[in-house]
Design a protein around this motif. Structure first.
Motif, PDB file in Angstrom:
ATOM      1  N   ASP A   1     -12.302  42.127  26.661  1.00 21.44           N
ATOM      2  CA  ASP A   1     -11.823  41.456  27.870  1.00 21.44           C
ATOM      3  C   ASP A   1     -11.228  42.456  28.848  1.00 21.44           C
ATOM      4  N   ALA A   2     -10.429  43.368  28.330  1.00 21.85           N
ATOM      5  CA  ALA A   2      -9.806  44.355  29.205  1.00 21.85           C
ATOM      6  C   ALA A   2     -10.818  45.388  29.686  1.00 21.85           C
TER       7      ALA A   2
ATOM      8  N   TRP B   1     -13.942  45.101  30.239  1.00 21.89           N
ATOM      9  CA  TRP B   1     -14.938  44.608  31.170  1.00 21.89           C
ATOM     10  C   TRP B   1     -14.311  43.956  32.407  1.00 21.89           C
ATOM     11  N   SER B   2     -13.039  44.205  32.635  1.00 26.34           N
ATOM     12  CA  SER B   2     -12.340  43.561  33.751  1.00 26.34           C
ATOM     13  C   SER B   2     -12.309  44.415  35.008  1.00 26.34           C
ATOM     14  N   THR B   3     -12.936  45.586  34.976  1.00 24.22           N
ATOM     15  CA  THR B   3     -13.054  46.443  36.153  1.00 24.22           C
ATOM     16  C   THR B   3     -14.526  46.780  36.358  1.00 24.22           C
TER      17      THR B   3
ATOM     18  N   PHE C   1     -17.132  47.230  33.424  1.00 26.61           N
ATOM     19  CA  PHE C   1     -18.207  46.249  33.310  1.00 26.61           C
ATOM     20  C   PHE C   1     -19.567  46.929  33.189  1.00 26.61           C
TER      21      PHE C   1
ATOM     22  N   ARG D   1     -19.102  36.745  32.669  1.00 26.89           N
ATOM     23  CA  ARG D   1     -17.844  37.448  32.905  1.00 26.89           C
ATOM     24  C   ARG D   1     -17.813  38.197  34.238  1.00 26.89           C
TER      25      ARG D   1
ATOM     26  N   ASP E   1     -15.088  38.002  36.861  1.00 25.54           N
ATOM     27  CA  ASP E   1     -13.748  38.521  36.555  1.00 25.54           C
ATOM     28  C   ASP E   1     -13.716  40.042  36.455  1.00 25.54           C
ATOM     29  N   ALA E   2     -14.798  40.691  36.893  1.00 23.46           N
ATOM     30  CA  ALA E   2     -14.896  42.141  36.728  1.00 23.46           C
ATOM     31  C   ALA E   2     -14.332  42.917  37.914  1.00 23.46           C
TER      32      ALA E   2
END
Length: 590
Positions: free
Chosen positions: A37-38, A40-42, A46, A123, A126-127
């Motif tokens: 989750d963390a 792939w959050s930028t 990603f 996702r 949210d990236a």
């Protein structure tokens, strides 16, 4: 730069219980061991997910798995020496859902790829992408890959489960979806990819990423495949709509050759030349899986082993004046040999594709000359008139394995193995046959040493020639055989030997289902698609056309049945489902 090391962080539980096993170490971007989750959050993080989504295609392409799934069990190939290796696929003997079946691994690896694509597609919002074009480009990659994986799944196993959400926990139930639903998603994904992916040139040196030409090429293939399900259902109007769209998309790719930087090679020999075509330089490629010559950069050491698959033995006591070399390939672990039917599809007196695809002659490469002494004359059953003659390294022929019938072997100063030595009068392979004409398309002289099993050659998954054949097939099904002949003649003109162009041309009256399949064999043999060609076009009489075609043209296959147009689902997967009995295996495998 070749796109390599498709890797990610974080483990996800399988599509079914065993669908995803094992994690890949994150190399290109490692946020200090953070969760997926963390990670792939930028945008930068990603992209590691996108890169990872490419990796599982390598478990089909560049491996025996894909070659056996896509090429064996057809009219073109059989086990060398008539052995039992992977006989479930080559002979349809023991093809079932049980452990040990070679279709098991491909099922598992394709679903890994699907799950990663679903994870990314769901996702991406949210990236943290601020550039909408960059976001759509990355989503385009994922949608291309999801369609890519799903095409292989639905064509191999039919209407199994269609998942569009990431699987994070074990799935204990599953529901079948129709083939039409699969293709609705595949086509939609490829349309999105074609609209949002850049050209290959815009990717710069990362030439093995999906691009606009890749998406359009696979869209044409998907539309063609989809049309036959409508034909089989008796819906000719719907089928014609898909055939028309397949033709139009394929023509669009051809019309945009300059934009995409692609074209047909001038001749078949140039198409397979190793030196000029590596590192993204093959102008005919629509989609490439790259393999680095620096083996440490590849996702695994054995990144491409296909060069070994079709190799005949050429060294040893019975092959004088020859030694192992990079040029002639690895002299071990060979798997498949051509059927007599495949070799006879070619007229080598006018079609350059035979010589470009197959090797019949080996020039001596030993350190010292070989002399025909009385002892050697006796050993190899040569005529005494050859006594005293020599086979000179780098000059003279040492070995001749040919589809021709040779009558004066004893007078030829080299080893001769002709069609009658390999095949009987019915075209069956003679028991114990070790020698055969070698498919040389995938020869890999870039390896570190002659005995190296580590391949370095890129894999061309789709090339421009397929667009011409898609047009031809679609036009034929639409009743336009004259237009089909025109498209095929483009490839036959390219394939013509000097002075033979007119002899290579075909007309509307030549175009039949069998002719198209034969022409596809001449153009694409060994390129991972023959089984799909047969199951697509030979759908008639509930699949009996498929059975009859294979048995008539590959007499060593006697166990093929019409239900073999689909492969069995792994029994482990069904056992893991609470509704496994309800879900059921494919027909014929229960």
């Amino acid at each position: 730069m070749k796109l390599i090391k498709y890797i990610y962080t974080g483990c996800m539980v399988g599509v079914l219980i065993s669908g995803l096993n094992g994690c890949r170490k994150l190399e290109e971007y490692n946020p200090s061991g953070a969760t997926a989750d963390a990670a792939w959050s930028t945008p930068d993080g990603f992209i590691t997910l996108v890169n990872a989504a490419y990796s599982d295609q390598r478990n089909w392409y560049s491996k025996e798995d894909g070659i056996f799934m896509g090429e064996s069990g057809t009219d073109l190939w059989f086990n060398r020496e008539k052995n039992g290796y992977a006989q479930q696929l080559t002979k349809y003997v023991g093809l079932n859902s049980l452990q040990g079946n070679p279709v098991r691994a491909t099922w598992r690896e394709l679903w890994k790829g699907i799950n990663l694509c679903n994870a990314g597609i769901n996702r991406i919002g949210d990236a943290g992408f601020t550039d909408i074009n960059e976001r759509n480009k990355r989503e385009g990659e994922l949608r291309f890959l999801r369609a890519f994986y799903y095409w292989h799944i639905v064509e191999t196993w039919g209407g199994v489960m269609l998942r569009t959400q990431e699987t994070k926990e074990p799935e204990l139930t599953a529901t079948r979806s129709s083939v039409n639903d699969f293709y609705n998603l595949i086509i939609s994904d490829l349309e999105f990819a074609a609209a949002n992916l850049p050209t290959q040139q815009q990717w710069g040196l990362e030439y093995s990423r999906a691009s606009k030409k890749s998406a359009l090429g696979f869209l044409a293939r998907a539309l063609l495949s989809r049309a036959y399900y409508s034909l089989a259902a008796g819906n000719t109007t719907e089928a014609n709509g898909f055939f028309s769209r397949a033709r139009d998309v394929a023509q669009d790719v051809i019309n945009r050759k300059l934009e995409f930087g692609i074209d047909l090679h001038a001749n078949p020999t140039a198409l397979w030349d190793y030196t000029s075509n590596e590192n993204g330089h093959n102008i005919e490629a629509l989609y490439t899986i790259s393999i680095s010559t620096n083996t440490g950069l590849n996702i695994e050491d054995n990144a491409n082993r296909v060069f070994m698959t079709f190799q005949t033995p050429y060294t040893g006591d019975l092959k004088p004046a020859l030694q192992a070399s990079l040029e002639y390939g690895l002299d071990s672990e060979r798997r498949l040999m051509p059927t007599l039917q495949l070799l006879d599809y070619f007229d080598e007196t006018k079609d350059a594709r035979y010589q470009a695809s197959f090797q019949e002659i080996w020039i001596a490469n030993s350190t010292d000359p070989f002399q025909w002494t009385p002892a050697n004359i006796s050993k190899f059953q040569k005529n005494p008139v050859l006594t005293g003659s020599v086979i000179r390294p780098g000059i003279d022929t040492a070995l001749y394995i040919t589809k021709k019938r040779i009558t004066n072997e004893a007078f030829r100063p080299y080893i001769v193995i002709d069609r009658d030595s390999i095949y009987d009068a019915e075209g069956k392979i003679r028991a114990g046959t070790r020698d055969y004409v070698t498919l040389k398309k995938f020869m890999d002289p870039g390896r570190a040493a002659a005995n190296s099993r580590v391949g370095t050659r890129d894999i061309i998954v789709m090339r421009l020639a397929e667009m011409y054949m898609i047009i031809a097939e679609a036009e034929f099904q639409l009743g336009n055989s004259d237009r089909a002949a025109t498209a095929i003649n483009v490839l036959r003109t390219r394939a013509a030997l000097p002075g033979k162009t007119a002899d290579m041309q075909v007309s509307a009256g030549d175009i039949t289902t069998n002719f198209i399949l034969e022409e596809r064999a001449r153009e694409f043999c060994g390129e991972y698609m023959r089984w799909f060609d047969l199951k697509r076009m030979l759908y008639g009489n509930n699949g009996q056309e498929f059975v009859n075609f294979i048995k008539e043209r590959n007499p060593d296959i006697v166990d093929v049945q019409n239900f073999h147009r689909l492969r069995p689902i792994r029994q482990e997967e069904l056992n893991a489902l609470l509704n496994g009995v309800e879900f059921g295996n494919n027909p014929g495998y229960n």
